[in-house]
Design a protein around this motif. Structure first.
Motif, PDB file in Angstrom:
ATOM      1  N   PRO A   1      33.589 -27.108  61.781  1.00 21.87           N
ATOM      2  CA  PRO A   1      32.970 -26.327  62.864  1.00 21.87           C
ATOM      3  C   PRO A   1      32.298 -27.230  63.907  1.00 21.87           C
ATOM      4  O   PRO A   1      32.437 -27.008  65.112  1.00 21.87           O
ATOM      5  CB  PRO A   1      31.929 -25.465  62.147  1.00 21.87           C
ATOM      6  CG  PRO A   1      32.327 -25.455  60.717  1.00 21.87           C
ATOM      7  CD  PRO A   1      33.051 -26.728  60.462  1.00 21.87           C
ATOM      8  N   MET A   2      31.587 -28.258  63.421  1.00 24.24           N
ATOM      9  CA  MET A   2      30.905 -29.191  64.319  1.00 24.24           C
ATOM     10  C   MET A   2      31.918 -29.966  65.164  1.00 24.24           C
ATOM     11  O   MET A   2      31.738 -30.142  66.368  1.00 24.24           O
ATOM     12  CB  MET A   2      30.083 -30.161  63.476  1.00 24.24           C
ATOM     13  CG  MET A   2      28.918 -30.772  64.217  1.00 24.24           C
ATOM     14  SD  MET A   2      28.060 -32.061  63.243  1.00 24.24           S
ATOM     15  CE  MET A   2      28.121 -31.432  61.562  1.00 24.24           C
ATOM     16  N   LEU A   3      32.988 -30.435  64.534  1.00 21.39           N
ATOM     17  CA  LEU A   3      34.036 -31.178  65.242  1.00 21.39           C
ATOM     18  C   LEU A   3      34.740 -30.293  66.266  1.00 21.39           C
ATOM     19  O   LEU A   3      34.984 -30.719  67.387  1.00 21.39           O
ATOM     20  CB  LEU A   3      35.048 -31.758  64.258  1.00 21.39           C
ATOM     21  CG  LEU A   3      34.610 -33.025  63.518  1.00 21.39           C
ATOM     22  CD1 LEU A   3      35.568 -33.333  62.389  1.00 21.39           C
ATOM     23  CD2 LEU A   3      34.509 -34.209  64.470  1.00 21.39           C
ATOM     24  N   ALA A   4      35.043 -29.069  65.882  1.00 23.02           N
ATOM     25  CA  ALA A   4      35.714 -28.132  66.795  1.00 23.02           C
ATOM     26  C   ALA A   4      34.844 -27.885  68.022  1.00 23.02           C
ATOM     27  O   ALA A   4      35.335 -27.908  69.154  1.00 23.02           O
ATOM     28  CB  ALA A   4      36.008 -26.825  66.068  1.00 23.02           C
ATOM     29  N   GLU A   5      33.562 -27.705  67.785  1.00 28.41           N
ATOM     30  CA  GLU A   5      32.609 -27.455  68.872  1.00 28.41           C
ATOM     31  C   GLU A   5      32.523 -28.679  69.783  1.00 28.41           C
ATOM     32  O   GLU A   5      32.538 -28.571  71.009  1.00 28.41           O
ATOM     33  CB  GLU A   5      31.237 -27.120  68.272  1.00 28.41           C
ATOM     34  CG  GLU A   5      30.237 -26.553  69.270  1.00 28.41           C
ATOM     35  CD  GLU A   5      29.083 -27.485  69.514  1.00 28.41           C
ATOM     36  OE1 GLU A   5      28.599 -27.538  70.659  1.00 28.41           O
ATOM     37  OE2 GLU A   5      28.666 -28.175  68.552  1.00 28.41           O
ATOM     38  N   LEU A   6      32.477 -29.865  69.181  1.00 28.84           N
ATOM     39  CA  LEU A   6      32.426 -31.108  69.962  1.00 28.84           C
ATOM     40  C   LEU A   6      33.689 -31.310  70.788  1.00 28.84           C
ATOM     41  O   LEU A   6      33.631 -31.686  71.950  1.00 28.84           O
ATOM     42  CB  LEU A   6      32.233 -32.306  69.027  1.00 28.84           C
ATOM     43  CG  LEU A   6      30.817 -32.637  68.636  1.00 28.84           C
ATOM     44  CD1 LEU A   6      30.814 -33.693  67.545  1.00 28.84           C
ATOM     45  CD2 LEU A   6      30.041 -33.117  69.848  1.00 28.84           C
ATOM     46  N   LEU A   7      34.845 -31.075  70.165  1.00 29.14           N
ATOM     47  CA  LEU A   7      36.114 -31.242  70.870  1.00 29.14           C
ATOM     48  C   LEU A   7      36.202 -30.281  72.048  1.00 29.14           C
ATOM     49  O   LEU A   7      36.736 -30.631  73.105  1.00 29.14           O
ATOM     50  CB  LEU A   7      37.291 -31.060  69.913  1.00 29.14           C
ATOM     51  CG  LEU A   7      37.469 -32.176  68.879  1.00 29.14           C
ATOM     52  CD1 LEU A   7      38.510 -31.781  67.837  1.00 29.14           C
ATOM     53  CD2 LEU A   7      37.865 -33.487  69.541  1.00 29.14           C
ATOM     54  N   ALA A   8      35.665 -29.084  71.876  1.00 27.14           N
ATOM     55  CA  ALA A   8      35.653 -28.104  72.973  1.00 27.14           C
ATOM     56  C   ALA A   8      34.755 -28.568  74.123  1.00 27.14           C
ATOM     57  O   ALA A   8      35.020 -28.261  75.284  1.00 27.14           O
ATOM     58  CB  ALA A   8      35.173 -26.746  72.444  1.00 27.14           C
ATOM     59  N   ARG A   9      33.708 -29.340  73.774  1.00 24.99           N
ATOM     60  CA  ARG A   9      32.790 -29.855  74.813  1.00 24.99           C
ATOM     61  C   ARG A   9      33.392 -31.020  75.583  1.00 24.99           C
ATOM     62  O   ARG A   9      32.957 -31.325  76.695  1.00 24.99           O
ATOM     63  CB  ARG A   9      31.467 -30.292  74.168  1.00 24.99           C
ATOM     64  CG  ARG A   9      30.500 -29.143  73.914  1.00 24.99           C
ATOM     65  CD  ARG A   9      29.424 -29.520  72.928  1.00 24.99           C
ATOM     66  NE  ARG A   9      28.598 -30.653  73.349  1.00 24.99           N
ATOM     67  CZ  ARG A   9      27.700 -31.256  72.550  1.00 24.99           C
ATOM     68  NH1 ARG A   9      27.518 -30.826  71.307  1.00 24.99           N
ATOM     69  NH2 ARG A   9      26.987 -32.264  72.991  1.00 24.99           N
ATOM     70  N   VAL A  10      34.370 -31.713  75.003  1.00 30.85           N
ATOM     71  CA  VAL A  10      35.030 -32.832  75.683  1.00 30.85           C
ATOM     72  C   VAL A  10      36.208 -32.258  76.458  1.00 30.85           C
ATOM     73  O   VAL A  10      37.256 -32.004  75.900  1.00 30.85           O
ATOM     74  CB  VAL A  10      35.512 -33.920  74.683  1.00 30.85           C
ATOM     75  CG1 VAL A  10      36.215 -35.053  75.424  1.00 30.85           C
ATOM     76  CG2 VAL A  10      34.346 -34.439  73.864  1.00 30.85           C
ATOM     77  N   ASP A  11      35.975 -32.020  77.723  1.00 31.71           N
ATOM     78  CA  ASP A  11      36.981 -31.310  78.515  1.00 31.71           C
ATOM     79  C   ASP A  11      37.791 -32.244  79.383  1.00 31.71           C
ATOM     80  O   ASP A  11      37.226 -33.011  80.121  1.00 31.71           O
ATOM     81  CB  ASP A  11      36.275 -30.252  79.398  1.00 31.71           C
ATOM     82  CG  ASP A  11      37.170 -29.059  79.624  1.00 31.71           C
ATOM     83  OD1 ASP A  11      38.408 -29.237  79.636  1.00 31.71           O
ATOM     84  OD2 ASP A  11      36.632 -27.945  79.783  1.00 31.71           O
TER      85      ASP A  11
END
Length: 133
Positions: free
Chosen positions: A123-133
């Motif tokens: 969940p943390m990684l998914a959220e981080l990856l979504a923040r890297v646009d």
């Protein structure tokens, strides 16, 4: 690309931090089984290969090692009773690597805990990856 914002720097720093945490977790796990991180990675690479013809060259490539470093690593794994070498049926000069029963047992144990940790971090990684646009 767009101008980097404070949020971009924060996301990159956080991503790096989470990766470091995972690697530290992985290093502790390997150590608890009497392996170096590199030995663990080599066993995983051999086990995960989609083909049965795993050579020292393949291990070198997967672990980003120089050929002589990979040879030393595999020699050590052989001494530890974790890997066996057999001559390739296609090319007698090339040795193919196989995990011993002991190595498979250790790797199964390590891989179960690693999988759990990745699931925990997902969940943390998914959220981080979504923040890297």
């Amino acid at each position: 690309g767009h101008e980097l914002t404070d949020a971009d720097y924060a996301a990159l720093a956080e991503f790096r931090y989470v990766l470091r945490q995972f690697l530290a977790f992985s290093e502790r796990g390997a150590a608890s089984c009497g392996l170096t991180p590199q030995q663990h990675q080599a066993l995983l690479a051999i086990r995960a290969a989609a083909h049965a013809n795993v050579s020292v060259g393949y291990v070198a490539e997967r672990l980003n090692l120089k050929p002589h470093s990979a040879t030393g690593l595999v020699d050590r794994l052989e001494t530890l009773g974790l890997v066996t070498r057999r001559a390739s049926p296609d090319d007698g000069r090339q040795a193919l690597l196989e995990l011993t029963q002991n190595a498979q047992t250790i790797l199964r144990q390590l891989s179960e805990t690693h999988r759990e940790e990745i699931v925990r971090l997902r969940p943390m990684l998914a959220e981080l990856l979504a923040r890297v646009d």
